[in-house]
Enzyme design. Structure first.
Site, PDB file in Angstrom:
ATOM      1  N   GLY B  10       1.116  -1.167   0.032  1.00 32.53           N
ATOM      2  CA  GLY B  10      -0.008  -0.155  -0.037  1.00 32.53           C
ATOM      3  C   GLY B  10       0.629   0.899  -0.143  1.00 32.53           C
ATOM      4  N   GLY B  12      -0.196   4.750  -0.235  1.00 30.67           N
ATOM      5  CA  GLY B  12      -1.057   5.591   0.070  1.00 30.67           C
ATOM      6  C   GLY B  12      -0.384   6.144   1.280  1.00 30.67           C
ATOM      7  N   ALA B  14      -0.754   5.948   4.421  1.00 33.37           N
ATOM      8  CA  ALA B  14      -0.159   5.363   5.513  1.00 33.37           C
ATOM      9  C   ALA B  14       1.081   4.715   5.329  1.00 33.37           C
ATOM     10  CB  ALA B  14      -0.769   4.237   5.896  1.00 33.37           C
ATOM     11  N   GLY B  15       1.633   3.782   4.048  1.00 34.95           N
ATOM     12  CA  GLY B  15       2.169   3.059   3.084  1.00 34.95           C
ATOM     13  C   GLY B  15       3.570   4.064   3.111  1.00 34.95           C
ATOM     14  N   PHE B 113     -12.787  22.457  12.143  1.00 35.18           N
ATOM     15  CA  PHE B 113     -13.924  21.442  12.011  1.00 35.18           C
ATOM     16  C   PHE B 113     -14.890  20.638  12.259  1.00 35.18           C
ATOM     17  CE2 PHE B 113     -12.949  18.037   7.885  1.00 35.18           C
ATOM     18  CZ  PHE B 113     -12.399  18.724   7.323  1.00 35.18           C
ATOM     19  N   ASP B 209      -8.591  -4.785   0.210  1.00 33.46           N
ATOM     20  CA  ASP B 209      -8.245  -5.986   0.715  1.00 33.46           C
ATOM     21  C   ASP B 209      -6.554  -6.515   1.504  1.00 33.46           C
ATOM     22  OD1 ASP B 209      -8.778  -5.142  -2.428  1.00 33.46           O
ATOM     23  OD2 ASP B 209      -7.228  -5.240  -2.777  1.00 33.46           O
ATOM     24  N   GLN B 228     -18.353   4.630   9.259  1.00 35.79           N
ATOM     25  CA  GLN B 228     -19.104   5.862   9.329  1.00 35.79           C
ATOM     26  C   GLN B 228     -19.852   6.076   8.006  1.00 35.79           C
ATOM     27  OE1 GLN B 228     -15.927   9.420   9.105  1.00 35.79           O
ATOM     28  NE2 GLN B 228     -17.058   9.704  10.712  1.00 35.79           N
ATOM     29  N   HIS B 230     -20.569   9.990   6.030  1.00 34.44           N
ATOM     30  CA  HIS B 230     -20.583  10.980   6.174  1.00 34.44           C
ATOM     31  C   HIS B 230     -21.453  11.873   5.694  1.00 34.44           C
ATOM     32  CE1 HIS B 230     -19.100  14.655   5.093  1.00 34.44           C
ATOM     33  NE2 HIS B 230     -17.514  14.184   4.867  1.00 34.44           N
ATOM     34  N   LEU B 240     -18.125  12.989  -2.247  1.00 32.43           N
ATOM     35  CA  LEU B 240     -18.304  14.092  -0.961  1.00 32.43           C
ATOM     36  C   LEU B 240     -17.877  15.202  -1.015  1.00 32.43           C
ATOM     37  CD1 LEU B 240     -17.485  13.425   1.536  1.00 32.43           C
ATOM     38  CD2 LEU B 240     -15.269  14.354   1.635  1.00 32.43           C
ATOM     39  N   GLU B 243     -15.838  18.145   4.968  1.00 31.90           N
ATOM     40  CA  GLU B 243     -16.542  18.741   5.785  1.00 31.90           C
ATOM     41  C   GLU B 243     -15.895  20.390   6.188  1.00 31.90           C
ATOM     42  OE1 GLU B 243     -16.586  16.565   8.658  1.00 31.90           O
ATOM     43  OE2 GLU B 243     -15.788  17.372  10.578  1.00 31.90           O
ATOM     44  N   ARG B 274     -19.780  13.710  12.985  1.00 34.67           N
ATOM     45  CA  ARG B 274     -20.217  12.788  11.633  1.00 34.67           C
ATOM     46  C   ARG B 274     -21.745  12.249  11.606  1.00 34.67           C
ATOM     47  NH1 ARG B 274     -15.122  12.032   8.291  1.00 34.67           N
ATOM     48  NH2 ARG B 274     -14.503  14.419   7.817  1.00 34.67           N
ATOM     49  N   HIS B 339     -18.068   6.358   4.259  1.00 38.24           N
ATOM     50  CA  HIS B 339     -17.063   7.116   4.059  1.00 38.24           C
ATOM     51  C   HIS B 339     -16.188   6.290   4.249  1.00 38.24           C
ATOM     52  CE1 HIS B 339     -14.706  10.898   3.661  1.00 38.24           C
ATOM     53  NE2 HIS B 339     -14.543  11.030   4.822  1.00 38.24           N
ATOM     54  N   ARG B 374     -15.395   8.212  13.269  1.00 38.45           N
ATOM     55  CA  ARG B 374     -14.217   9.551  13.364  1.00 38.45           C
ATOM     56  C   ARG B 374     -14.083  10.544  13.196  1.00 38.45           C
ATOM     57  NH1 ARG B 374     -11.138  11.370   8.756  1.00 38.45           N
ATOM     58  NH2 ARG B 374     -13.050  10.384   7.261  1.00 38.45           N
ATOM     59  N   SER B 379      -8.036  11.281   9.950  1.00 37.42           N
ATOM     60  CA  SER B 379      -7.854  10.078   9.695  1.00 37.42           C
ATOM     61  C   SER B 379      -5.909  10.608   8.744  1.00 37.42           C
ATOM     62  CB  SER B 379      -8.859   9.746   8.211  1.00 37.42           C
ATOM     63  OG  SER B 379      -8.185   8.556   7.267  1.00 37.42           O
TER      64      SER B 379
HETATM   65  C1  FAD Z   1     -14.018  11.661  -0.007  1.00 36.65           C
HETATM   66  C2  FAD Z   1     -12.775  11.157   1.100  1.00 36.65           C
HETATM   67  C3  FAD Z   1     -12.367  13.033   1.447  1.00 36.65           C
HETATM   68  C4  FAD Z   1     -11.539  11.908   2.939  1.00 36.65           C
HETATM   69  N1  FAD Z   1     -11.353  13.499   3.934  1.00 36.65           N
HETATM   70  C5  FAD Z   1     -10.375  13.532   4.548  1.00 36.65           C
HETATM   71  C6  FAD Z   1      -9.408  14.498   4.981  1.00 36.65           C
HETATM   72  O1  FAD Z   1     -10.273  15.921   4.909  1.00 36.65           O
HETATM   73  N2  FAD Z   1      -8.876  14.842   6.351  1.00 36.65           N
HETATM   74  C7  FAD Z   1      -8.925  13.107   6.606  1.00 36.65           C
HETATM   75  O2  FAD Z   1      -8.361  13.211   8.260  1.00 36.65           O
HETATM   76  N3  FAD Z   1      -9.587  11.957   6.310  1.00 36.65           N
HETATM   77  C8  FAD Z   1     -10.321  12.095   5.460  1.00 36.65           C
HETATM   78  N4  FAD Z   1     -10.631  10.849   4.351  1.00 36.65           N
HETATM   79  C9  FAD Z   1     -10.332   9.411   5.112  1.00 36.65           C
HETATM   80  C10 FAD Z   1      -8.684   9.436   4.680  1.00 36.65           C
HETATM   81  O3  FAD Z   1      -8.595  10.192   3.110  1.00 36.65           O
HETATM   82  C11 FAD Z   1      -8.457   7.723   4.532  1.00 36.65           C
HETATM   83  O4  FAD Z   1      -8.741   7.324   5.297  1.00 36.65           O
HETATM   84  C12 FAD Z   1      -6.800   7.823   4.330  1.00 36.65           C
HETATM   85  O5  FAD Z   1      -6.250   8.595   3.376  1.00 36.65           O
HETATM   86  C13 FAD Z   1      -6.113   6.287   3.669  1.00 36.65           C
HETATM   87  O6  FAD Z   1      -5.082   6.474   3.700  1.00 36.65           O
HETATM   88  P1  FAD Z   1      -4.119   5.675   3.746  1.00 36.65           P
HETATM   89  O7  FAD Z   1      -2.798   5.201   3.029  1.00 36.65           O
HETATM   90  O8  FAD Z   1      -5.363   4.073   4.845  1.00 36.65           O
HETATM   91  O9  FAD Z   1      -4.991   4.289   2.535  1.00 36.65           O
HETATM   92  P2  FAD Z   1      -5.054   4.416   1.114  1.00 36.65           P
HETATM   93  O10 FAD Z   1      -4.302   6.188   0.668  1.00 36.65           O
HETATM   94  O11 FAD Z   1      -6.794   4.285   0.676  1.00 36.65           O
HETATM   95  O12 FAD Z   1      -3.943   3.955   0.080  1.00 36.65           O
HETATM   96  C14 FAD Z   1      -4.037   2.375   0.090  1.00 36.65           C
HETATM   97  C15 FAD Z   1      -3.242   1.724  -0.729  1.00 36.65           C
HETATM   98  O13 FAD Z   1      -2.861   0.630  -0.931  1.00 36.65           O
HETATM   99  C16 FAD Z   1      -2.638   0.318  -2.080  1.00 36.65           C
HETATM  100  N5  FAD Z   1      -4.002  -1.754  -2.042  1.00 36.65           N
HETATM  101  C17 FAD Z   1      -4.896  -1.958  -1.876  1.00 36.65           C
HETATM  102  N6  FAD Z   1      -4.767  -2.316  -1.790  1.00 36.65           N
HETATM  103  C18 FAD Z   1      -3.861  -3.100  -2.345  1.00 36.65           C
HETATM  104  C19 FAD Z   1      -3.550  -4.379  -2.767  1.00 36.65           C
HETATM  105  N7  FAD Z   1      -4.092  -5.579  -2.448  1.00 36.65           N
HETATM  106  N8  FAD Z   1      -1.970  -4.716  -3.277  1.00 36.65           N
HETATM  107  C20 FAD Z   1      -1.416  -3.697  -3.791  1.00 36.65           C
HETATM  108  N9  FAD Z   1      -1.432  -2.868  -3.049  1.00 36.65           N
HETATM  109  C21 FAD Z   1      -2.517  -2.451  -2.363  1.00 36.65           C
HETATM  110  C22 FAD Z   1      -3.507   1.263  -3.036  1.00 36.65           C
HETATM  111  O14 FAD Z   1      -2.714   1.154  -4.383  1.00 36.65           O
HETATM  112  C23 FAD Z   1      -2.659   2.287  -2.426  1.00 36.65           C
HETATM  113  O15 FAD Z   1      -1.935   2.465  -2.916  1.00 36.65           O
HETATM  114  C24 FAD Z   1     -10.992  11.374   3.157  1.00 36.65           C
HETATM  115  C25 FAD Z   1     -11.755   9.895   2.445  1.00 36.65           C
HETATM  116  C26 FAD Z   1     -12.192  10.332   1.660  1.00 36.65           C
HETATM  117  C27 FAD Z   1     -13.208   9.446   0.599  1.00 36.65           C
END
Ligand code: FAD
Ligand code: SF4
Ligand code: SF4
Ligand code: FES
Lengths: 390, 560
Positions: B10, B12, B14-15, B113, B209, B228, B230, B240, B243, B274, B339, B374, B379
Site C-alpha cells: 500500500g 497511500g 500510511a504506506g 472542523f 484487500d 462511518q 459522511h 464527497l 466537511e 459526523r 465514507h 472518526r 484520519s
Molecule cells: C473523499 C474523501 C475525503 C476525505 N477527507 C479526509 C480529510 O479531509 N481528512 C482526513 O483526515 N481524512 C479524510 N479522509 C479519509 C482519509 O483520506 C483516508 O482514510 C486515508 O487517506 C487512508 O489512507 P491509507 O494510506 O490508509 O490508504 P489509501 O490512501 O487508500 O491507500 C491504500 C493503498 O493500498 C494499495 N493497495 C490496496 N490493496 C492493495 C493490494 N491488494 N495490493 C497492492 N496494493 C494495494 C493501494 O494501491 C494504495 O496505494 C477522506 C476520505 C475520503 C474517501
C-alpha cells in the site's frame, strides 16, 4: 469549459440529449482496443451504453465493462478528477474520462455519431486505453529534481513564508499528474525530449516556493537544457486541456520571467533574447513584428541595424530556412521586415508598461484563485486584473 | 524472489510514511501498490489534518475531542500518542515541502472542523490529502533505497513454518507474472473498504484487500461494525462534499428551509460529530422533511464567495462537473453516504498485529483511535503517525534477524487460484452483478439505522454471494493488465469484509458512534464498552472481546 474558452468568452456548445435529468439515454462509444498479446494491431469496437446525460464518459466505459466486455483496459479509481488515472482522448481531444460529461462528448462528436475514445498521445500504448506513463511522464517529472531542496537545517517551527506564495505554488501543486497535457503538447510531438508541460509546472512548484534554496540552479538548468523551458511554443494546448486549471504554459512563462527577469540567465537557447525582443516589440508597436522576431531574439537589437551578437549568428543561420519558408509562403514579406505599423492606441500600451514597471515587484497571475469569471470579489479579482496587463 | 527487510503493501499516506520512516533507519524497503502511488485514495482527502500546534491549543484538548468523538470506544493510550505527536508530524511535513495554508503573518493557518473544540485543522486549499501524498512521493523519488513496485497487486500473505509472517504473493499487473516477496516484516497499508457499499465516497480501488488478507492469515479484526456515513455526499454517485464546507460556515437545510441541526445539536449545529449529523439528516429524510430525491440541502452560499474560491475550489468543481450546480449561488442536495471504516486489523500503538511480523497502519488498521466515530481530519493524522511508528518499529524489529523462509505452498496456491478464474467458462452472473447486489444490500440494511432482522437478512445475502463468487468467470483471458481477474479477487476480499461488518453489527447490541440499532437505541456502557474482535474460523468468524484502554477520561453522555 476550459480556461481558454473562459478567457476567450466562448460559450459551451449546447449539450445533446436534452431529456430530463437522471434519465438514462443511449450513447455509442467507439473505443480503440489494443491487445499486446494477440500479435494484432489496434482495432475499433463500438459499445452501446445506457446512462444519464450528466454522467461521465468514464461511467460509459464502466457501463460497457460491466455489461458487455470487462476486458476493456482503462486505469481509473476516484471517478472525481482527483486521482489522475483516467486520461484518454475523447473525439481527438485529451481529457479525463471521469470529468467529461457524456452528453458534452456526444455534442462534440455530432448527432448520431459515436463518441470516439482513444488512449492518450505522446506515450506508448500498453493495452487498450492504458499508456506507459513511466516511460514518458514520470521520467520527465524525475528530470526536474522533484523534491524540495531547502538551505540548511529546517527551523524549529514552520518556515515563515508569505501566504500568497503558498497559494501561488498551490496552483502547480494542484497537478494530479494525469498526463493529459503531455498527451496534448505539440512541442512534445515534435521533440520527444522536451521536458514538457507537467514536469515544467512541477519545476515551478519548487522555483516559486520560497523555502527552496536552489532556485537559480533549477532555472539555469531548465533554461540551458535545449529541451527545457524554451522548447515550448505557446500553443496553449496544455492550458486548454488541463482538468485542474494548473495552466502549465503559464507556469512555464513564470519560469522564463524568473530566469530572465530575476536572474538574467542568458541561456544558449537564447530564450532570454527571445523574451526580451518580445517585450520590446510590444512596447514599441503594440503587436508582434514577426519578421523582426528572429533577428531581434538572436541579437540584442534588429538585424537591420546590424547589432546581432556574434554568438547567435550560428543559430540564426540554422533558423534561416524558417525565415525563407516564411518569405516563400507570403507570411513574411520583405516590406514587412522593414515597416511595421504601430497600434493606433500605442500610447496606452506604453502606459501599461509604465504602470507595471513602477511596481516594486513583478505581479503574477493566480489563476488558481481566479477560477471564476465573475468580478464581484475584490480580494480575488485584484490579483487577476493585474496580470491581465502583464 | 524480491527480498526486503520491510515490505510495505500500500502506498497511500500510511504506506509511504511507513516506507520513508523505515528507510531512514537504513532498512531495505519495498513498497507495493496496485495503482501508481499518487493514485492512492489518500489524494481524495480534501479537508485537512488535525494537530494542536497552536500554543493556545493543547494535545489534551485534541485528545479529549477525539475520545468523545469516538463515543468512548477509542483506546485512550493510542489517542494520546496520536495527539501528542501530531504537531511534530505536521511540522515535519511542512519542512518536507507541503504548501500548507498560511496566516497573514506567514505562519501555518487553520480552519474549523466538526467535533473539535478549537480550529486545529491544517490544510492546503481543499487538496490536503493530494498535497501530502505528492510531497511524500517526492521524497520516495528522492530516496532510491526504497524500491517501488508500482502497479503490483498483492493477493495473499505468506507465513513461515512457525506461523510468523514471511512475505506476500504479488502479481505484476503489467505482465501478469506472480512473485513471492519475502520480508522480515510486512506492513499492510491498503486503505479502506468503501466499495462494499454503493454509493460510497471511496474510490474504486478501496476494496478492503489488506483487511481480508490479514483476516485470512489469522489476524483478528476489531470493531468492524463501525462504518462511518459522511453527512454530505452527492446522491447517486456518492461523491464527497468536504466537511470543510461546514467548517467554513455552510448550513444544512431541510426541504422546508429549516436549519434542522438546531433540533439535534443546538451548540455545535452543523459541526457536531459526523454520526450525529448523519443521523439527524436521515431522520429528517425518513420523516418526510427531505427533498423528493431523498436528500437535504447544503447551503454554501452563506460563505463569502472569495473564501469559497480560495479554499473550497475543489467542491466548486465537484458541484459543477458532477451535479450541475454552482455552489456559490445555490444550495446543493446531499445525503449521508458511506465514507470510512473505523474498524480494521487490530494493532497496538506500534502497528503490530497479533500475527508476529505483521503490521498494519492507516485506514485498514484499528489501533483504535477512532473508536465508534472518526472525527474529520483525524484520519490523515492517523495514517501518518501510525504509518511512521510501524515503519520504525518494523525496521528495528528486523535488525539482526535472518531472512525468513515462507512455507512455500502459498505461491503455487495463488497461481492456481488465479489460473482457474481466468480459464473458467462463463456460467451464472457477471462479476458486476454480484458486486451491485452486495453494494445495494449493504447500503440498504447495514447503514445509518440498523436492526437485527435486516442485519440477518444482509448476512444471508453476503454468504450466498461468497459462494457464488467462487465460480465466477471473467471476460479477460490475458496477462497484461488483466483488471478483470483482479476485480474477481477484490470482490472476494470485499465479501470477507462485508461478512465481518455485518457480524460485528449483529454482535454489538447497543447504539454507539456510527452503529445505531433501532432495536437497542441506547449506549450501554455496562455491557458494551468493549471491542469486538473477529477471527477467521471456518464458516463463520469467531467472536471475542477486548477491553477499551482508559487513561484519563471517564465515559460521559455525549452532546454537541
Ligand atoms: C473523499 C474523501 C475525503 C476525505 N477527507 C479526509 C480529510 O479531509 N481528512 C482526513 O483526515 N481524512 C479524510 N479522509 C479519509 C482519509 O483520506 C483516508 O482514510 C486515508 O487517506 C487512508 O489512507 P491509507 O494510506 O490508509 O490508504 P489509501 O490512501 O487508500 O491507500 C491504500 C493503498 O493500498 C494499495 N493497495 C490496496 N490493496 C492493495 C493490494 N491488494 N495490493 C497492492 N496494493 C494495494 C493501494 O494501491 C494504495 O496505494 C477522506 C476520505 C475520503 C474517501
Ligand atoms: S503551450 Fe507549450 S507546453 Fe503547453 S502544450 Fe503548447 S508547447 Fe506544450
Ligand atoms: S498539469 Fe494538468 S493536465 Fe498536466 S498532468 Fe497536471 S493536472 Fe494533468
Ligand atoms: S478516475 Fe480518477 S481522475 Fe478520473
Amino acid at each position: 469549459m476550459s480556461i481558454l474558452d473562459k478567457i476567450l468568452g466562448r460559450d459551451e456548445e449546447p449539450a445533446d440529449g436534452d431529456g430530463p435529468k437522471n434519465e438514462a439515454a443511449g450513447y455509442t462509444l467507439k473505443i480503440r482496443r489494443y491487445d499486446p498479446e494477440s500479435g494484432e494491431t489496434a482495432f475499433w469496437h463500438e459499445y452501446d451504453v445506457d446512462i444519464a446525460p450528466e454522467r461521465s464518459v468514464l461511467d460509459g466505459i464502466l457501463y460497457a465493462k460491466d455489461h458487455e466486455d470487462a476486458s476493456i483496459g482503462i486505469r481509473c479509481s476516484c471517478r472525481a478528477a482527483i486521482c489522475g488515472s483516467c486520461g484518454v482522448r475523447i473525439n481527438g481531444k485529451s481529457a479525463l474520462a471521469c470529468n467529461t460529461r457524456i452528453s458534452d462528448a456526444q455534442a462534440k462528436a455530432g448527432r448520431g455519431k459515436p463518441i470516439v475514445v482513444e488512449p492518450m498521445g505522446n506515450m506508448p500504448v500498453l493495452k487498450d486505453l492504458i499508456v506507459d506513463m513511466d516511460a514518458v511522464h514520470w521520467k520527465k517529472i524525475q528530470r526536474v529534481v522533484p523534491w524540495l531542496l531547502p538551505d540548511g537545517e529546517p527551523p524549529e517551527r514552520e518556515y515563515i513564508v508569505p501566504a500568497e506564495s503558498m497559494i501561488d505554488v498551490t496552483q502547480s501543486m494542484a497537478c494530479i499528474q494525469c498526463g493529459v497535457c503531455v498527451s496534448a503538447c505539440l512541442s512534445l510531438e515534435v521533440d520527444p525530449e522536451f521536458v514538457g508541460p507537467a514536469a515544467l509546472a512541477k519545476a515551478y512548484r519548487f522555483v516559486g516556493d520560497p523555502r527552496d534554496g536552489q532556485t537559480e540552479e533549477r532555472l539555469r538548468d531548465l533554461a540551458e537544457d535545449p529541451h527545457g523551458m524554451y522548447d515550448c511554443t505557446h500553443c496553449f494546448a496544455c492550458i486548454e486541456v488541463c482538468p485542474k486549471d494548473v495552466a502549465p504554459m503559464d507556469q512555464i512563462m513564470r519560469l522564463r520571467r524568473r530566469a530572465t527577469g530575476d536572474y538574467e540567465i542568458k541561456d544558449k537557447n537564447n530564450g532570454y533574447g527571445h523574451g526580451k525582443a518580445f517585450v520590446d516589440m510590444i512596447e514599441n508597436w503594440g503587436t508582434l513584428h514577426e519578421a523582426q522576431m528572429l533577428p531581434r531574439s538572436f541579437g540584442d537589437g534588429s538585424m537591420i541595424k546590424g547589432q546581432t551578437e556574434p554568438g547567435a549568428v550560428k543559430q540564426l543561420v540554422e533558423a534561416l530556412p524558417t525565415a525563407i519558408r516564411g518569405l516563400k509562403s507570403g507570411k513574411v514579406t520583405p516590406k514587412a521586415v522593414l515597416f511595421h505599423p504601430k497600434l493606433p492606441d500605442q500610447d496606452n500600451v506604453r502606459k501599461i508598461y509604465k504602470a507595471i514597471e513602477s511596481q516594486g515587484e513583478r505581479l503574477e497571475l493566480n489563476l488558481y484563485i481566479v477560477a471564476d469569471n465573475s468580478a464581484d470579489e475584490e480580494g480575488a479579482m485584484a490579483e487577476g486584473t493585474k496580470e491581465g496587463l502583464a | 524472489m524480491p527480498q526486503h527487510d520491510v515490505l510495505v503493501i500500500g502506498a497511500g499516506l500510511a504506506g509511504q510514511r511507513a516506507a520513508l520512516a523505515a528507510a531512514e533507519t537504513g532498512a531495505s524497503v519495498g513498497v507495493i501498490s496496485k495503482v501508481h502511488p499518487v493514485r492512492s485514495h489518500s489524494n481524495a482527502a480534501a479537508g485537512g489534518i488535525n494537530a494542536a500546534l497552536d500554543p493556545e491549543d493543547s494535545w489534551e484538548s485534541h485528545a479529549f475531542d477525539t475520545v468523545k468523538g469516538s463515543d468512548y470506544l477509542g483506546d485512550q493510550d493510542a489517542i494520546e500518542v496520536m495527539c501528542r505527536e501530531a504537531p511534530d508530524e505536521v511540522l515535519r511535513l511542512e519542512h518536507l515541502g507541503v504548501t500548507f495554508h498560511r496566516s497573514d503573518e506567514g505562519k501555518l493557518g487553520t480552519r474549523a472542523f466538526g467535533g473539535a473544540s478549537a480550529a486545529r485543522t491544517y490544510y492546503v486549499a481543499d487538496i490536503t490529502g493530494q498535497a501530502l501524498l505528492h510531497v511524500l512521493y517526492e521524497q520516495l523519488m528522492k530516496h532510491d533505497e526504497v524500491t517501488r513496485y508500482e502497479e503490483w497487486f498483492t493477493t495473499a500473505l505468506a507465513r513461515d513454518d512457525s506461523g510468523r509472517l514471511a512475505g506476500a504473493v504479488t502479481r505484476n499487473i503489467r505482465d501478469g507474472s506472480l512473485e513471492l516477496f519475502t520480508a522480515k516484516a510486512v506492513i499492510l497499508a491498503t486503505g479502506g473498504n468503501g466499495q462494499i457499499f454503493n454509493p460510497t465516497t471511496n474510490a474504486l480501488i478501496c476494496t478492503g484487500d489488506g483487511i481480508a488478507m490479514a483476516y485470512r492469515a489469522g489476524a483478528p479484526l476489531m470493531d468492524m461494525e463501525m462504518v462511518q456515513y459522511h453527512p454530505t455526499t452527492l446522491a447517486g454517485i456518492g461523491l464527497l462534499i468536504t466537511e470543510g464546507a461546514r467548517g467554513e460556515g455552510a448550513h444544512l437545510l431541510n426541504a422546508e428551509g429549516e436549519r434542522f441541526m438546531e433540533n439535534y445539536a443546538p451548540n455545535k449545529m452543523e459541526l457536531a460529530s459526523r454520526d450525529v449529523v448523519s443521523r439527524a439528516e436521515q431522520t429528517e429524510i425518513n420523516e418526510g422533511r427531505g427533498f423528493p430525491d431523498g436528500t437535504v440541502a447544503l447551503d454554501i452560499t452563506v460563505v463569502p464567495r472569495h473564501r469559497i474560491l480560495q479554499s473550497l475550489r475543489e467542491i466548486v468543481n465537484v458541484g459543477r462537473d458532477f451535479a450541475g450546480v454552482d455552489i456559490t449561488s445555490e444550495p446543493i442536495h446531499i445525503k449521508p453516504g458511506n465514507h470510512y471504516v473505523m474498524g480494521g486489523i487490530k494493532t497496538d500503538i506500534d502497528g503490530q498485529t497479533d500475527v508476529p511480523g505483521l503490521y498494519a497502519a492507516g485506514e485498514c488498521a484499528c489501533v483504535s483511535v477512532h473508536g465508534g466515530n472518526r472525527l474529520g481530519a483525524n484520519s490523515l493524522l492517523d495514517t501518518l503517525i501510525f504509518g511512521r511508528r510501524s515503519g520504525v518499529h518494523a525496521a528495528q524489529m528486523g535488525r539482526g534477524m535472518a531472512q525468513p523462509t515462507p512455507a512455500g505452498s502459498e505461491l503455487a496456491r495463488e497461481r492456481e487460484a488465479i489460473q482457474s478464474i481466468i480459464s473458467r467458462d462463463r456460467s451464472g452472473r457477471r462479476l458486476s452483478e454480484i458486486k451491485a447486489e452486495m453494494g445495494k444490500v449493504m447500503d440498504e440494511q447495514v447503514s445509518v439505522f440498523r436492526d437485527e432482522e435486516r442485519l440477518r437478512g444482509a448476512l444471508e445475502v453476503v454468504k450466498r454471494l461468497q459462494e457464488e463468487v467462487k465460480t465466477v468467470a471473467v471476460d479477460d483471458k490475458g496477462s497484461v493488465f488483466n483488471q478483470d481477474v483482479l476485480g474477481a479477487l477484490e470482490l472476494q476480499f470485499m465479501l470477507d469484509n462485508a461478512e465481518c461488518i455485518v457480524m460485528g453489527a449483529i454482535e454489538r447490541k447497543e447504539s454507539r458512534g456510527a452503529q445505531f440499532r433501532t432495536d437497542f437505541p441506547e449506549r450501554n456502557d455496562d455491557e458494551w464498552l468493549k471491542h469486538i474482535n473477529l477471527t477467521a474460523d471456518g464458516d463463520i468468524p469467531a467472536v471475542s472481546y477486548s477491553d477499551v484502554t482508559m487513561t484519563q477520561w471517564e465515559p460521559e453522555e455525549r452532546t454537541y
